[in-house]
Design a protein around this motif. Structure first.
Motif, short mmCIF file in Angstrom:
data_model
loop_
_atom_site.label_atom_id
_atom_site.label_comp_id
_atom_site.label_asym_id
_atom_site.label_seq_id
_atom_site.Cartn_x
_atom_site.Cartn_y
_atom_site.Cartn_z
N SER A 142 0.85 -1.19 0.00
CA SER A 142 0.00 0.00 0.00
C SER A 142 0.89 1.24 0.00
O SER A 142 1.90 1.30 -0.70
CB SER A 142 -0.93 -0.03 1.22
N THR A 146 -2.18 6.72 2.82
CA THR A 146 -3.50 6.48 3.41
C THR A 146 -3.59 7.08 4.81
O THR A 146 -4.69 7.31 5.31
CB THR A 146 -3.80 4.98 3.49
N LYS A 160 -5.12 2.72 -2.64
CA LYS A 160 -4.34 2.07 -1.59
C LYS A 160 -5.21 1.80 -0.36
O LYS A 160 -5.02 0.81 0.34
CB LYS A 160 -3.13 2.92 -1.24
N GLY A 161 -6.17 2.68 -0.09
CA GLY A 161 -7.11 2.42 0.98
C GLY A 161 -7.93 1.17 0.71
O GLY A 161 -8.21 0.38 1.61
N GLU A 164 -5.88 -1.90 1.51
CA GLU A 164 -5.80 -2.17 2.95
C GLU A 164 -7.06 -2.88 3.44
O GLU A 164 -6.99 -3.80 4.26
CB GLU A 164 -5.54 -0.87 3.70
N ARG A 168 -7.09 -6.71 5.13
CA ARG A 168 -7.68 -6.99 6.45
C ARG A 168 -8.83 -7.99 6.35
O ARG A 168 -8.98 -8.86 7.20
CB ARG A 168 -8.16 -5.69 7.10
N ASN A 182 -1.22 -9.73 4.93
CA ASN A 182 -0.83 -8.46 5.55
C ASN A 182 -0.58 -7.40 4.49
O ASN A 182 -0.39 -7.71 3.31
CB ASN A 182 0.42 -8.64 6.41
N VAL A 183 -0.59 -6.17 4.94
CA VAL A 183 -0.36 -5.02 4.06
C VAL A 183 0.86 -4.26 4.58
O VAL A 183 0.95 -3.97 5.77
CB VAL A 183 -1.58 -4.09 4.02
N SER A 185 2.84 -0.69 4.12
CA SER A 185 2.64 0.67 3.60
C SER A 185 3.95 1.44 3.66
O SER A 185 4.31 1.98 4.71
CB SER A 185 1.56 1.39 4.42
N VAL A 241 -1.99 -3.87 8.88
CA VAL A 241 -1.41 -2.86 7.98
C VAL A 241 -0.19 -2.29 8.70
O VAL A 241 -0.32 -1.65 9.75
CB VAL A 241 -2.41 -1.75 7.66
N GLU A 243 3.04 0.08 8.58
CA GLU A 243 3.71 1.18 7.88
C GLU A 243 5.22 1.06 8.07
O GLU A 243 5.71 0.89 9.19
CB GLU A 243 3.22 2.53 8.41
#
Length: 255
Positions: A142, A146, A160-161, A164, A168, A182-183, A185, A241, A243
């Motif tokens: 992602s 976001t 990208k939202g 996510e 999930r 998993n994501v 970011s 998510v 980051e």
């Protein structure tokens, strides 16, 4: 380093930038990597050559995304390269972003961005599930946009939202097969995509000053996080998510 010996992996958008970094890291950990790309044969060959030079194994899969038959073509090439082996790891990294502000976006650019960034990974996951081993790993790439919105990239941020939410949500049904989803970011990362930014005096310095760790990211920073999630060490992480931005824009800097 994680041990992915005997594993197979698909990384979309792997001919350059973050995707290339992920492909090289997974191959270094022992996985056979399918290097997906959309257009540049030269860049894909460079990625495969770099992996082989480092002692890894990889093969290219050409399939432009966002067009009719994109997922089918990708999976045909993937299965040919896997030669009967199942897939253990799927990393959806490929993405696109055109004029995306509220005032600049057109129906055409809007649809094209969603086709590459949302529709393609959605149907890739849908159609790749029969190939994916129980206990496999899915990682969607992602963007920290976001969390820190950028009006000029509104449409890109919307896609990208959506990714996510996809990550999930899919963690729930795929958990029944012990597949983690998993994501990751990334924050601002030093790839050719930010070349225009680098040309503007003081921009990189300003961006670095907004990051807790004091620098923009490198593809290896993102690749290492992905490597954790797809390894056995990441077996109890799903539906998250994460980051990977060095702590970008998390508060007032200095002091």
């Amino acid at each position: 380093m994680a041990d992915l010996t005997g594993k197979t992996a698909l990384v979309t958008g792997a001919s350059r930038g973050i995707g290339r970094g992920i492909a090289r890291r997974l191959a270094a950990d022992g996985a056979l990597v399918a290097v997906h790309y959309g257009s540049s044969d030269t860049a894909a060959k460079e990625t495969v050559a770099a992996i082989e030079h480092e002692g890894g194994a990889a093969f290219p899969v050409k399939a432009p995304l966002g067009v009719d038959g994109d997922v089918e073509n990708l999976l045909t090439g993937l299965q040919a390269g896997l030669d009967g082996r199942p897939l253990d790891i799927l990393v959806s990294n490929a993405g696109s972003g055109g004029p995306g502000s509220l005032t600049m976006a057109t129906p055409t650019t809007f649809d094209e961005t969603f086709a590459v960034n949302v529709r393609a990974p959605f149907f890739l996951l849908q159609q790749a599930l029969p190939l994916l081993n129980d206990g496999g790993r899915v990682v969607l790439i992602s963007s920290s946009i976001t969390r820190v919105p950028l009006p000029a990239a509104l449409v890109y941020g919307m896609t990208k939202g959506a990714l996510e939410m996809l990550g999930r949500t899919l963690a729930i049904p795929l958990g029944q097969r012990q597949i983690t989803v998993n994501v990751v970011s990334p924050g601002v990362t030093d790839t050719d995509l930010i070349a225009p930014v680098r040309e503007q005096p003081g921009i990189i310095e300003a961006l670095s000053a907004s990051i807790a760790l004091g620098r923009i990211g490198q593809p290896a920073d993102i690749a290492d996080a992905v490597a954790l999630l797809v390894s056995d060490d990441g077996r109890w992480i799903t539906g998250q998510v994460i980051e990977v931005s060095g702590g970008a824009n998390i508060g007032v800097m200095g002091g």
